[in-house]
Design a protein around this motif. Structure first.
Motif, mmCIF file in Angstrom:
data_model
loop_
_atom_site.group_PDB
_atom_site.id
_atom_site.type_symbol
_atom_site.label_atom_id
_atom_site.label_comp_id
_atom_site.label_asym_id
_atom_site.label_seq_id
_atom_site.Cartn_x
_atom_site.Cartn_y
_atom_site.Cartn_z
ATOM 1 N N SER A 253 0.823 -1.205 0.000
ATOM 2 C CA SER A 253 0.000 0.000 0.000
ATOM 3 C C SER A 253 0.858 1.256 0.000
ATOM 4 O O SER A 253 2.006 1.254 0.475
ATOM 5 C CB SER A 253 -0.932 0.009 1.209
ATOM 6 N N GLU A 254 0.304 2.341 -0.520
ATOM 7 C CA GLU A 254 0.998 3.637 -0.530
ATOM 8 C C GLU A 254 1.300 4.093 0.894
ATOM 9 O O GLU A 254 2.368 4.651 1.174
ATOM 10 C CB GLU A 254 0.136 4.673 -1.257
ATOM 11 N N GLU A 255 0.365 3.815 1.827
ATOM 12 C CA GLU A 255 0.567 4.202 3.223
ATOM 13 C C GLU A 255 1.761 3.476 3.823
ATOM 14 O O GLU A 255 2.526 4.059 4.598
ATOM 15 C CB GLU A 255 -0.698 3.905 4.031
ATOM 16 N N PHE A 256 1.945 2.205 3.466
ATOM 17 C CA PHE A 256 3.076 1.450 4.006
ATOM 18 C C PHE A 256 4.395 2.047 3.521
ATOM 19 O O PHE A 256 5.363 2.152 4.288
ATOM 20 C CB PHE A 256 2.977 -0.019 3.603
ATOM 21 N N PHE A 257 4.454 2.431 2.226
ATOM 22 C CA PHE A 257 5.663 3.066 1.711
ATOM 23 C C PHE A 257 5.981 4.336 2.490
ATOM 24 O O PHE A 257 7.144 4.642 2.757
ATOM 25 C CB PHE A 257 5.490 3.397 0.224
ATOM 26 N N SER A 258 4.940 5.089 2.853
ATOM 27 C CA SER A 258 5.139 6.384 3.499
ATOM 28 C C SER A 258 5.556 6.266 4.955
ATOM 29 O O SER A 258 6.307 7.106 5.464
ATOM 30 C CB SER A 258 3.858 7.219 3.401
ATOM 31 N N LYS A 259 5.084 5.220 5.667
ATOM 32 C CA LYS A 259 5.250 5.152 7.110
ATOM 33 C C LYS A 259 6.188 4.055 7.598
ATOM 34 O O LYS A 259 6.409 3.936 8.807
ATOM 35 C CB LYS A 259 3.884 4.978 7.780
ATOM 36 N N ASN A 260 6.738 3.251 6.708
ATOM 37 C CA ASN A 260 7.566 2.125 7.132
ATOM 38 C C ASN A 260 8.830 2.031 6.284
ATOM 39 O O ASN A 260 8.930 2.631 5.210
ATOM 40 C CB ASN A 260 6.782 0.805 7.019
ATOM 41 N N ASP A 261 9.768 1.251 6.770
ATOM 42 C CA ASP A 261 10.988 0.956 6.024
ATOM 43 C C ASP A 261 10.723 -0.260 5.144
ATOM 44 O O ASP A 261 10.727 -1.402 5.615
ATOM 45 C CB ASP A 261 12.145 0.681 6.988
ATOM 46 N N VAL A 262 10.475 -0.017 3.857
ATOM 47 C CA VAL A 262 10.129 -1.105 2.936
ATOM 48 C C VAL A 262 11.288 -2.081 2.786
ATOM 49 O O VAL A 262 11.084 -3.267 2.527
ATOM 50 C CB VAL A 262 9.712 -0.521 1.563
ATOM 51 N N GLY A 263 12.514 -1.603 2.973
ATOM 52 C CA GLY A 263 13.660 -2.486 2.829
ATOM 53 C C GLY A 263 13.625 -3.680 3.762
ATOM 54 O O GLY A 263 14.152 -4.746 3.436
ATOM 55 N N ASN A 264 12.987 -3.532 4.931
ATOM 56 C CA ASN A 264 12.899 -4.656 5.864
ATOM 57 C C ASN A 264 12.079 -5.808 5.304
ATOM 58 O O ASN A 264 12.288 -6.964 5.685
ATOM 59 C CB ASN A 264 12.303 -4.192 7.189
ATOM 60 N N LEU A 265 11.117 -5.517 4.428
ATOM 61 C CA LEU A 265 10.286 -6.578 3.862
ATOM 62 C C LEU A 265 11.109 -7.527 3.025
ATOM 63 O O LEU A 265 10.885 -8.742 3.028
ATOM 64 C CB LEU A 265 9.187 -5.975 2.982
ATOM 65 N N PHE A 266 12.053 -6.975 2.304
ATOM 66 C CA PHE A 266 12.730 -7.765 1.297
ATOM 67 C C PHE A 266 13.878 -8.586 1.852
ATOM 68 O O PHE A 266 14.515 -9.334 1.112
ATOM 69 C CB PHE A 266 13.181 -6.841 0.161
ATOM 70 N N ASP A 267 14.134 -8.476 3.147
ATOM 71 C CA ASP A 267 15.053 -9.426 3.756
ATOM 72 C C ASP A 267 14.419 -10.811 3.747
ATOM 73 O O ASP A 267 15.051 -11.795 3.378
ATOM 74 C CB ASP A 267 15.388 -9.006 5.186
ATOM 75 N N LYS A 268 13.143 -10.876 4.127
ATOM 76 C CA LYS A 268 12.434 -12.165 4.111
ATOM 77 C C LYS A 268 12.252 -12.665 2.683
ATOM 78 O O LYS A 268 12.492 -13.829 2.380
ATOM 79 C CB LYS A 268 11.058 -11.986 4.777
ATOM 80 N N LEU A 269 11.857 -11.776 1.773
ATOM 81 C CA LEU A 269 11.609 -12.190 0.397
ATOM 82 C C LEU A 269 12.894 -12.592 -0.312
ATOM 83 O O LEU A 269 12.885 -13.457 -1.191
ATOM 84 C CB LEU A 269 10.920 -11.057 -0.368
ATOM 85 N N GLY A 270 14.012 -11.958 0.058
ATOM 86 C CA GLY A 270 15.267 -12.288 -0.581
ATOM 87 C C GLY A 270 16.017 -13.415 0.090
ATOM 88 O O GLY A 270 16.747 -14.163 -0.558
ATOM 89 N N ARG A 271 15.841 -13.582 1.408
ATOM 90 C CA ARG A 271 16.599 -14.592 2.149
ATOM 91 C C ARG A 271 15.959 -15.973 2.076
ATOM 92 O O ARG A 271 16.658 -16.986 2.011
ATOM 93 C CB ARG A 271 16.716 -14.147 3.609
#
Length: 390
Positions: free
Chosen positions: A109-127
């Motif tokens: 969501s656009e709100e998640f991009f604005s209020k959170n560190d999206v980079g943390n999501l991709f540790d799980k998706l990449g690891r």
């Protein structure tokens, strides 16, 4: 001889037992996740939602997803401190094991991009090797991402399938989760993400449907925050200048104001060069393509060579102006989605070491010029307009 036979048989039995899959799961024990949504939660947690296909309802019926008698999917959600914790909460509600290797889209969501560190999501998706990273990362604008998963589609069984096909048909092939992760960790360039927005569409005279349609592109800065939003046309131009395919069709007005010309573009190419020297002065972005005339509402007879050359020149000039305006707009945001930093890194390594740390600001100071070379390959089956009788 008998002893040799016994040894061989024993070895074969050991090999069979050793190669057996102890954790094998039958297909009817799996829950196929086709889309994942990620939304913001006020207490610092995140909400994960999975769109799970119901195979018994996806029987190849000629009816569209929005017309089916029963739903062909379900959406399961849970909140947690990170992706894994939320996933485990969803798993405990399921009678089947979650399988994400067939996932088509990851919607944030656009709100998640604005209020959170999206980079943390991709540790799980990449690891986690269970994620194939071929799924497409998109941003949902105007509502939460879970709402996108719950939206039905009149032609497809699942909204995630519809979104994947829409992006593919429109040439958006380079926006996978894997590419997002690569772009997000690079110092030389920034990330661009397709944006979907849910609109009310009059599918027929009796019913309005909510459809998630491509509405533009989000340009992210170094911290993966939204630097700006480009509309669909501007995003296609940026994709072309970024070397990620680009606009497929475009319409330009003729210079006398009487009529328009519409083209299909193919064979998109992009090259970055600069003036010689020890430091970058003028950076030149060269784009090339082939054009095919599909519609002509002017009075030009395109079977005449002079008119063909004049139209080709006008097409190149109009596209150059449009691309330059889009590039200037993105450059003012300080978000280098074009890969200019990557070029300068290789061309001027000494200069790059001094300027890479604050590249978002330094990118604004670089003079970038667009050069366009579009070759008109076809004028269609007719030269001039079809003459109508009086």
């Amino acid at each position: 001889m008998i002893r040799a036979v016994i040894v061989i048989c024993s070895s074969l039995l050991l090999i069979l037992f050793a190669s057996g899959c102890t954790d094998f799961v039958e297909p009817n024990q799996l829950a196929f996740v086709m889309g994942t949504a990620i939304d913001h939660v006020e207490n610092g947690n995140i909400e994960i939602s999975h769109q799970i296909a119901i195979p018994s309802q996806m029987n190849g019926s000629s009816k569209g997803g929005g017309s089916a008698d029963s739903d062909s999917f379900l959406v399961m959600s849970a909140k947690g401190r990170d992706v894994l914790e939320a996933n485990q909460k969803i798993q405990r509600q399921m009678s089947r094991r979650l399988l994400t290797s067939h996932r088509i889209v990851v919607a944030i969501s656009e709100e998640f991009f604005s209020k959170n560190d999206v980079g943390n999501l991709f540790d799980k998706l990449g690891r986690d090797p269970a994620n194939n990273q071929r799924d497409i990362t998109i941003m949902v604008r105007g509502t939460n991402a879970k709402e996108f998963l719950m939206t039905k589609h009149p032609l497809e069984h699942l909204s995630s399938i519809a979104a994947g096909k829409e992006l593919h048909i429109n040439g958006l092939k380079n926006y996978s989760t894997r590419q997002f992760i690569i772009d997000s960790v690079a110092q030389e360039h920034r990330t661009i993400v397709p944006v979907l927005q849910i609109n009310n569409t009059q599918a027929n005279k009796n019913r309005k449907d909510q459809l998630a349609a491509l509405s533009g592109y989000a340009v992210l800065n170094k911290k993966l925050k939204i630097g700006g939003i480009l509309d669909d046309t501007e995003g296609s131009r940026s994709a072309w200048m970024s070397g990620k395919d680009g606009m497929r069709e475009l319409t330009i007005p003729w210079k006398d104001g009487n009529g328009n010309l519409s083209f299909r573009l193919t064979h998109h190419k992009r090259e970055i060069t600069s003036t010689s020297g020890n430091t970058p002065k003028d950076v030149l972005v060269k784009v090339r393509a082939q054009a095919y005339l599909l519609e002509n509402t002017t009075q030009l007879d395109m079977s005449e060579l002079d008119n063909m050359l004049e139209v080709q020149n006008q097409l190149n000039e109009q596209v150059r102006e449009d691309l330059q305006l889009t590039l200037n707009k993105v450059q003012n945001w300080g978000t280098d989605v074009f890969g200019i930093g990557a070029y300068l890194h290789h061309k001027y390594p000494t200069w790059w070491r001094l300027n890479k740390e604050d590249w978002d600001e330094n990118f604004k100071q670089i003079k970038v010029t667009i050069q366009v070379n579009i070759q008109l390959k076809s004028i269609g089956a007719t030269g001039g307009q079809v003459k109508r009788g009086l």
